[in-house]
Design a protein around this motif. Structure first.
Motif, PDB file in Angstrom:
ATOM      1  N   ILE A  23       0.572  -1.187  -0.008  1.00 20.24           N
ATOM      2  CA  ILE A  23      -0.309   0.270  -0.059  1.00 20.24           C
ATOM      3  C   ILE A  23       1.076   0.997   0.334  1.00 20.24           C
ATOM      4  O   ILE A  23       1.615   1.309   1.253  1.00 20.24           O
ATOM      5  CB  ILE A  23      -0.988  -0.033   1.118  1.00 20.24           C
ATOM      6  N   GLY A  24       0.832   1.592  -0.926  1.00 26.81           N
ATOM      7  CA  GLY A  24       1.794   3.177  -1.353  1.00 26.81           C
ATOM      8  C   GLY A  24       1.377   4.358  -0.474  1.00 26.81           C
ATOM      9  O   GLY A  24      -0.594   4.492  -1.126  1.00 26.81           O
ATOM     10  N   THR A  25       1.658   5.379   0.129  1.00 27.28           N
ATOM     11  CA  THR A  25       0.036   6.612   0.656  1.00 27.28           C
ATOM     12  C   THR A  25       0.989   7.436   0.708  1.00 27.28           C
ATOM     13  O   THR A  25       2.276   7.435  -0.152  1.00 27.28           O
ATOM     14  CB  THR A  25       0.084   6.065   2.350  1.00 27.28           C
ATOM     15  N   GLY A  26       0.130   8.896   0.683  1.00 30.59           N
ATOM     16  CA  GLY A  26       1.257  10.067   0.997  1.00 30.59           C
ATOM     17  C   GLY A  26       0.386  10.892   2.091  1.00 30.59           C
ATOM     18  O   GLY A  26       0.562  10.287   3.270  1.00 30.59           O
ATOM     19  N   ASP A  27       1.567  11.483   2.121  1.00 31.70           N
ATOM     20  CA  ASP A  27       1.800  12.577   3.280  1.00 31.70           C
ATOM     21  C   ASP A  27       0.776  12.901   3.719  1.00 31.70           C
ATOM     22  O   ASP A  27       0.889  13.572   5.277  1.00 31.70           O
ATOM     23  CB  ASP A  27       3.613  12.490   3.235  1.00 31.70           C
ATOM     24  N   ASN A  28       0.345  13.540   3.022  1.00 30.58           N
ATOM     25  CA  ASN A  28      -0.980  14.454   3.546  1.00 30.58           C
ATOM     26  C   ASN A  28      -0.663  15.794   3.701  1.00 30.58           C
ATOM     27  O   ASN A  28      -1.070  16.501   4.337  1.00 30.58           O
ATOM     28  CB  ASN A  28      -2.325  13.762   5.347  1.00 30.58           C
ATOM     29  N   ALA A  29       0.617  16.073   2.901  1.00 30.52           N
ATOM     30  CA  ALA A  29       1.169  17.387   3.562  1.00 30.52           C
ATOM     31  C   ALA A  29       1.213  18.295   4.480  1.00 30.52           C
ATOM     32  O   ALA A  29       0.612  18.774   5.043  1.00 30.52           O
ATOM     33  CB  ALA A  29       0.454  18.596   2.410  1.00 30.52           C
ATOM     34  N   ARG A  30       1.208  16.831   5.927  1.00 30.67           N
ATOM     35  CA  ARG A  30       2.235  17.298   7.175  1.00 30.67           C
ATOM     36  C   ARG A  30       3.177  16.691   7.196  1.00 30.67           C
ATOM     37  O   ARG A  30       4.433  16.013   6.781  1.00 30.67           O
ATOM     38  CB  ARG A  30       0.735  16.596   7.754  1.00 30.67           C
ATOM     39  N   GLY A  31       4.589  17.792   7.651  1.00 31.12           N
ATOM     40  CA  GLY A  31       5.536  17.619   7.448  1.00 31.12           C
ATOM     41  C   GLY A  31       6.111  16.231   8.721  1.00 31.12           C
ATOM     42  O   GLY A  31       7.170  15.874   8.060  1.00 31.12           O
ATOM     43  N   SER A  32       6.110  16.039   9.880  1.00 34.80           N
ATOM     44  CA  SER A  32       6.431  15.360  10.187  1.00 34.80           C
ATOM     45  C   SER A  32       6.501  14.194  10.005  1.00 34.80           C
ATOM     46  O   SER A  32       6.310  12.700  10.708  1.00 34.80           O
ATOM     47  CB  SER A  32       5.526  15.062  11.774  1.00 34.80           C
ATOM     48  N   ASN A  33       5.100  14.055   8.726  1.00 39.62           N
ATOM     49  CA  ASN A  33       4.311  12.000   8.592  1.00 39.62           C
ATOM     50  C   ASN A  33       5.388  11.131   7.772  1.00 39.62           C
ATOM     51  O   ASN A  33       5.770  10.133   8.102  1.00 39.62           O
ATOM     52  CB  ASN A  33       3.101  12.535   7.542  1.00 39.62           C
ATOM     53  N   PRO A  34       6.038  11.803   7.116  1.00 37.75           N
ATOM     54  CA  PRO A  34       7.180  10.815   6.009  1.00 37.75           C
ATOM     55  C   PRO A  34       7.678  10.795   7.097  1.00 37.75           C
ATOM     56  O   PRO A  34       8.399   9.265   6.959  1.00 37.75           O
ATOM     57  CB  PRO A  34       8.150  12.294   4.948  1.00 37.75           C
ATOM     58  N   GLN A  35       8.992  10.723   8.330  1.00 26.73           N
ATOM     59  CA  GLN A  35       9.323  10.064   8.769  1.00 26.73           C
ATOM     60  C   GLN A  35       9.322   9.646  10.428  1.00 26.73           C
ATOM     61  O   GLN A  35       9.735   8.776  11.215  1.00 26.73           O
ATOM     62  CB  GLN A  35      10.645  11.290   9.633  1.00 26.73           C
ATOM     63  N   ASP A  36       8.231   9.925  10.146  1.00 23.67           N
ATOM     64  CA  ASP A  36       7.328   9.745  11.713  1.00 23.67           C
ATOM     65  C   ASP A  36       6.798   7.928  11.178  1.00 23.67           C
ATOM     66  O   ASP A  36       5.800   7.297  11.146  1.00 23.67           O
ATOM     67  CB  ASP A  36       5.934  10.659  12.450  1.00 23.67           C
ATOM     68  N   ASP A  89       8.691  23.957  13.000  1.00 26.68           N
ATOM     69  CA  ASP A  89       7.056  24.895  13.402  1.00 26.68           C
ATOM     70  C   ASP A  89       6.064  24.841  12.860  1.00 26.68           C
ATOM     71  O   ASP A  89       5.171  25.672  13.076  1.00 26.68           O
ATOM     72  CB  ASP A  89       7.905  26.364  13.575  1.00 26.68           C
ATOM     73  N   GLY A  90       6.115  24.014  12.278  1.00 23.84           N
ATOM     74  CA  GLY A  90       4.385  23.210  12.045  1.00 23.84           C
ATOM     75  C   GLY A  90       4.499  23.995  10.360  1.00 23.84           C
ATOM     76  O   GLY A  90       3.176  23.576  10.268  1.00 23.84           O
ATOM     77  N   ARG A  91       5.155  24.218   9.951  1.00 23.04           N
ATOM     78  CA  ARG A  91       5.088  24.334   8.359  1.00 23.04           C
ATOM     79  C   ARG A  91       4.890  23.235   7.787  1.00 23.04           C
ATOM     80  O   ARG A  91       6.355  22.535   8.547  1.00 23.04           O
ATOM     81  CB  ARG A  91       6.345  25.547   7.966  1.00 23.04           C
ATOM     82  N   TYR A  92       4.804  23.201   6.335  1.00 28.06           N
ATOM     83  CA  TYR A  92       5.109  21.635   5.388  1.00 28.06           C
ATOM     84  C   TYR A  92       5.706  22.981   4.700  1.00 28.06           C
ATOM     85  O   TYR A  92       5.655  22.864   3.432  1.00 28.06           O
ATOM     86  CB  TYR A  92       3.941  21.579   4.876  1.00 28.06           C
ATOM     87  N   ASP A  93       7.670  22.719   4.721  1.00 31.22           N
ATOM     88  CA  ASP A  93       8.346  22.460   4.129  1.00 31.22           C
ATOM     89  C   ASP A  93       8.735  21.936   2.894  1.00 31.22           C
ATOM     90  O   ASP A  93       9.392  21.613   2.457  1.00 31.22           O
ATOM     91  CB  ASP A  93       9.597  23.007   4.987  1.00 31.22           C
ATOM     92  N   GLU A  94       8.851  22.624   1.846  1.00 28.57           N
ATOM     93  CA  GLU A  94       8.345  21.868   0.200  1.00 28.57           C
ATOM     94  C   GLU A  94       9.681  22.523  -0.142  1.00 28.57           C
ATOM     95  O   GLU A  94      10.153  21.261  -1.826  1.00 28.57           O
ATOM     96  CB  GLU A  94       7.174  22.039  -0.559  1.00 28.57           C
ATOM     97  N   SER A  95      10.156  23.384   0.334  1.00 31.09           N
ATOM     98  CA  SER A  95      11.785  23.694  -0.222  1.00 31.09           C
ATOM     99  C   SER A  95      12.609  22.731   0.035  1.00 31.09           C
ATOM    100  O   SER A  95      13.912  22.493  -1.051  1.00 31.09           O
ATOM    101  CB  SER A  95      12.194  24.696   0.616  1.00 31.09           C
ATOM    102  N   VAL A  96      12.315  22.002   0.732  1.00 34.32           N
ATOM    103  CA  VAL A  96      14.076  20.668   0.793  1.00 34.32           C
ATOM    104  C   VAL A  96      13.697  19.823  -0.114  1.00 34.32           C
ATOM    105  O   VAL A  96      13.248  19.248  -0.875  1.00 34.32           O
ATOM    106  CB  VAL A  96      13.080  19.118   2.322  1.00 34.32           C
TER     107      VAL A  96
END
Length: 377
Positions: free
Chosen positions: A178-191, A261-268
């Motif tokens: 099952i491939g999932t998305g991160d829901n545009a929440r910054g903490s999800n991919p590494q959690d 700081d709660g932001r979803y930083d897509e510049s990484v």
């Protein structure tokens, strides 16, 4: 659009951990023209009048089952009849990128007539993403939920539906990926306690599920290489770097947009090499994204020199990208399939059928989408 208006134009698996090849160096080399000597391809429209057609699967009898993001299953029978498959979508959460998404038949479908969908759902607790198990009638007129859900608790972005994933495929030993998305929440991919921004490995008999890989942004494709245990994910990039990744059990694929700081930083970076052990991509789009989606391998002598290619559906770039990989999964060559280049709009899914042909869904919206059959002349 009602189906009458759709015009016909033609045991536990969790203990069996897959062993895959080690990581390979990423590459974003420039696309080349299709190589000379490749087969000419014939493209025909199998069904149209679809709306955001998301995935397609072919049964052993040749019937094609396709789904639409806003809800709905359509069957194309071996004689060409196109018909609606009645199903209950009363709890469907369809917003933005999320809705009825991945679709796959059970490996034992011929005996149990079971298939699985990955979809947004709502209940008294709110919205989430779930994998639902269904059985379909022998006449392909009705589908009934039999595992509701098989797997739940996959987070969703309730406000926008952004980055919902969600692709389903089976491993050779019968485990459900099952491939999932991160829901545009910054903490999800590494959690690793979250099921978002992951590839999950599940037992379809019990619903037992574990995080298999993490550090993903939005997994839109999964492809198992025929004759091997290699599994590749296809992932949407940010403003750069769509990726194909060769998956390793427990692997971290390096996306970490958590600003702290709660932001979803897509510049990484899509793969942050400062993360210890981050696994580089097999292929990257480089500075300009094309929005890669579903992936499948061509397998069979009828494809001539295209036999063995990994094909990717391309949304923003509108076409199909072909990757030639070596035995270890490293990129050797990439090119577009000219017969599909810019002619059908956004391509969501490419999937080789049980009959050996290639099936393609378009994702343009407005009841203008199609299911295509591609064959080698």
């Amino acid at each position: 659009m009602p189906p009458t208006a759709r015009k016909l134009a033609a045991g536990s698996c969790m203990a069996a951990v897959l062993l895959v090849a080690g990581c390979t160096a990423s590459s974003s080399s420039q696309e080349a023209p299709a190589p000379s000597g490749g087969p000419a391809l014939d493209v025909e429209v199998v069904a149209d009048g679809l709306d955001h057609a998301w995935d397609v699967a072919q049964a052993p009898d040749g019937t094609l089952l396709v789904d639409e993001r806003s809800g709905g299953f359509t069957a194309v029978l071996p004689d060409g009849t196109v018909q609606e498959v009645q199903a209950d979508f009363g709890d469907l959460f369809a917003r933005g990128e999320t809705g009825l998404m991945g679709l796959v038949l059970d490996p034992g479908f011929e005996g149990n007539r079971r298939f699985y969908s990955c979809q947004g759902v709502t209940d008294e607790a709110g919205a989430s993403i779930a994998v639902i198990g269904w059985t379909v009638s022998a006449d392909w007129r009705a589908a009934t939920r039999v595992a509701d859900p098989l797997i739940g608790g996959i987070p969703v972005n309730e406000r926008s539906g952004r980055h919902g994933g969600c692709r389903l495929r089976f491993t050779p030993d019968g485990a459900l990926l099952i491939g999932t998305g991160d829901n545009a929440r910054g903490s999800n991919p590494q959690d690793r306690a979250s099921r978002a921004g992951k590839v999950l490995l599940a037992d379809p008999a019990t619903g037992e599920v574990a995080v298999w890989t993490y550090g993903h942004r939005n997994v839109q494709g999964l492809a198992v290489r025929p004759g091997t245990t290699q599994v590749f994910s296809v992932e949407h990039g940010t403003s750069r770097d769509d990726e194909v990744n060769l998956l390793r059990p427990g692997g971290n694929y390096g996306y970490d947009p958590n600003s702290g700081d709660g932001r979803y930083d897509e510049s990484v970076p899509m793969t942050d090499t400062d993360i210890p052990g981050a696994i580089p991509a097999v292929w990257s789009s480089g500075e300009q994204t094309i929005a890669t989606s579903g992936g499948t391998f061509l397998d069979g002598d009828q494809w001539g020199s295209y036999d063995g290619l990994l094909l990717l559906g391309v949304l923003k770039g509108q076409g199909v990208l072909a990757l030639r990989l070596d035995a270890d999964g490293a990129l050797e060559e990439q090119f577009r399939l000219p017969e599909l280049e810019g002619r059908y709009g956004r391509i969501r899914t490419v999937q080789q059928g049980t009959d050996g042909n290639l099936y393609v869904t378009t994702d343009n919206g407005g009841d203008a989408d199609q299911l295509l059959r591609v064959t080698a002349k």
